[in-house]
Scaffold this motif. Structure first.
Motif, PDB file in Angstrom:
ATOM      1  N   LYS A 107       0.722  -1.224   0.139  1.00  0.00           N
ATOM      2  CA  LYS A 107       0.094  -0.049   0.070  1.00  0.00           C
ATOM      3  C   LYS A 107       0.929   1.299   0.094  1.00  0.00           C
ATOM      4  N   ASP A 172      -2.810  -6.954  -1.598  1.00  0.00           N
ATOM      5  CA  ASP A 172      -2.798  -6.195  -3.093  1.00  0.00           C
ATOM      6  C   ASP A 172      -4.549  -6.524  -3.676  1.00  0.00           C
ATOM      7  N   ASP A 176      -8.383  -0.433  -2.038  1.00  0.00           N
ATOM      8  CA  ASP A 176      -7.798   0.569  -1.482  1.00  0.00           C
ATOM      9  C   ASP A 176      -8.996   1.183  -0.628  1.00  0.00           C
ATOM     10  N   GLU A 177     -10.298   1.156  -1.123  1.00  0.00           N
ATOM     11  CA  GLU A 177     -11.148   2.020  -0.324  1.00  0.00           C
ATOM     12  C   GLU A 177     -11.484   1.486   0.842  1.00  0.00           C
ATOM     13  N   ILE A 179      -9.123   1.196   3.005  1.00  0.00           N
ATOM     14  CA  ILE A 179      -8.166   1.996   3.827  1.00  0.00           C
ATOM     15  C   ILE A 179      -8.603   3.418   3.815  1.00  0.00           C
ATOM     16  N   GLU A 180      -9.100   3.790   2.716  1.00  0.00           N
ATOM     17  CA  GLU A 180      -9.294   5.282   2.695  1.00  0.00           C
ATOM     18  C   GLU A 180     -10.678   5.711   3.499  1.00  0.00           C
TER      19      GLU A 180
END
Length: 285
Positions: A107, A172, A176-177, A179-180
């Motif tokens: 990340k 992977d 990523d959403e 974490i965001e």
């Protein structure tokens, strides 16, 4: 009939024709792999006078005295406790370091990220026995020889490359959403890792723990070389207790080997589903 239909039928027929050969091959390979295990179990229940019976026969005297002798041996209990402590510590250390490293490699973007990944892969390729002399000299120079720390650090060094790669590939696969969303809610990176990512990666984490535990539990050369008798694990203890220059207690050694294999077998059977799914998730990006 279209050419595509005929070709599919031809492939099905060829598969049906190959299936008996495939089953026969699997059966032969399975019997070849299980023969040493069957011989170990047979020897463990055979009396000492009939262990070297030739030609081998099932018509021999059987006994439980080897198992009772092993269970009454206080030295073996110490070796078992040492093995559990070292294996659990190795699993925990590999999990923590592998989790943080895999998260960073997956990340974050930083200098020499690709080169460091290649170095990790290279560490996995190097035969571990080649590092035995180097580790012995290094631990001796810093005063860690003949300690639990020497074995835990050695095993963690060998389990980390695969652990990092498995967890990195699992990270992977996570969007990523997640974490965001945690960052928008004001959560710190540590809170995101513990509360958001940790539950989502349970199969991969279990696979890493099992891999590290089995690696540390089954090791022989490093336990014999880097630790003294009071801190050695069960495989080294078996070799020192039942193998000697003038005497070999094969019956007790086989009984102790069966008992030492039970924890690994039970743990694998309980977490088999998680181990397979975690290994597959970590192997495929």
């Amino acid at each position: 009939m279209t050419p595509q239909t005929s070709s599919s039928r031809t492939r099905r027929r060829s598969r049906k024709q190959r299936s008996p050969v495939a089953y026969l091959t699997i059966t032969v390979v399975g019997l070849f792999a299980l023969l040493p295990v069957a011989w170990m179990i047979l020897t463990a229940f055979t009396s000492t006078s009939d262990i070297f019976q030739f030609p081998p026969s099932f018509l021999r005297s059987y006994t439980f005295e080897h198992f009772s002798s092993v269970l009454e041996n206080e030295k073996l209990r110490t070796f078992v406790l040492n093995g559990l402590f070292i294996s659990i510590s190795t699993s925990a250390l590999s999990l923590v370091v592998g989790f943080c490293s895999g998260y960073a490699f997956s990340k974050f973007r930083f200098t020499a990220r690709g080169s460091m990944m290649y170095l990790i892969l290279l560490a996995q390729i190097v035969p571990q026995v080649l590092l035995l002399v180097t580790l012995y000299t290094a631990f001796q120079s810093v005063g860690l020889l003949n300690t639990y720390t020497a074995l835990i650090l050695s095993y963690t060094t060998f389990t980390l490359p695969l652990s990092v790669m498995m967890l990195k590939n699992t990270f992977d696969a996570l969007p990523d959403e997640l974490i965001e969303a945690g960052r928008i809610d004001g959560a710190s990176e540590l809170r995101i890792m513990v509360s958001v990512l940790l539950p989502a990666m349970r199969p991969a984490l279990i696979a890493v723990c099992l891999f590290s535990f089995i690696r540390a539990w089954n090791d022989l050369p490093f336990a014999l070389t880097l630790a003294d008798t009071e801190r050695q694990t069960l495989p080294a203890g078996l070799a020192l207790t039942f193998m000697g220059e003038f005497q070999n207690s094969y019956g007790e050694m086989m009984a102790a080997s069966i008992l030492s294999s039970l924890p690994v077998v039970v743990i694998f059977l309980v977490f088999q589903k998680h181990f397979v799914s975690g290994a597959v998730t970590g192997a495929v990006k």
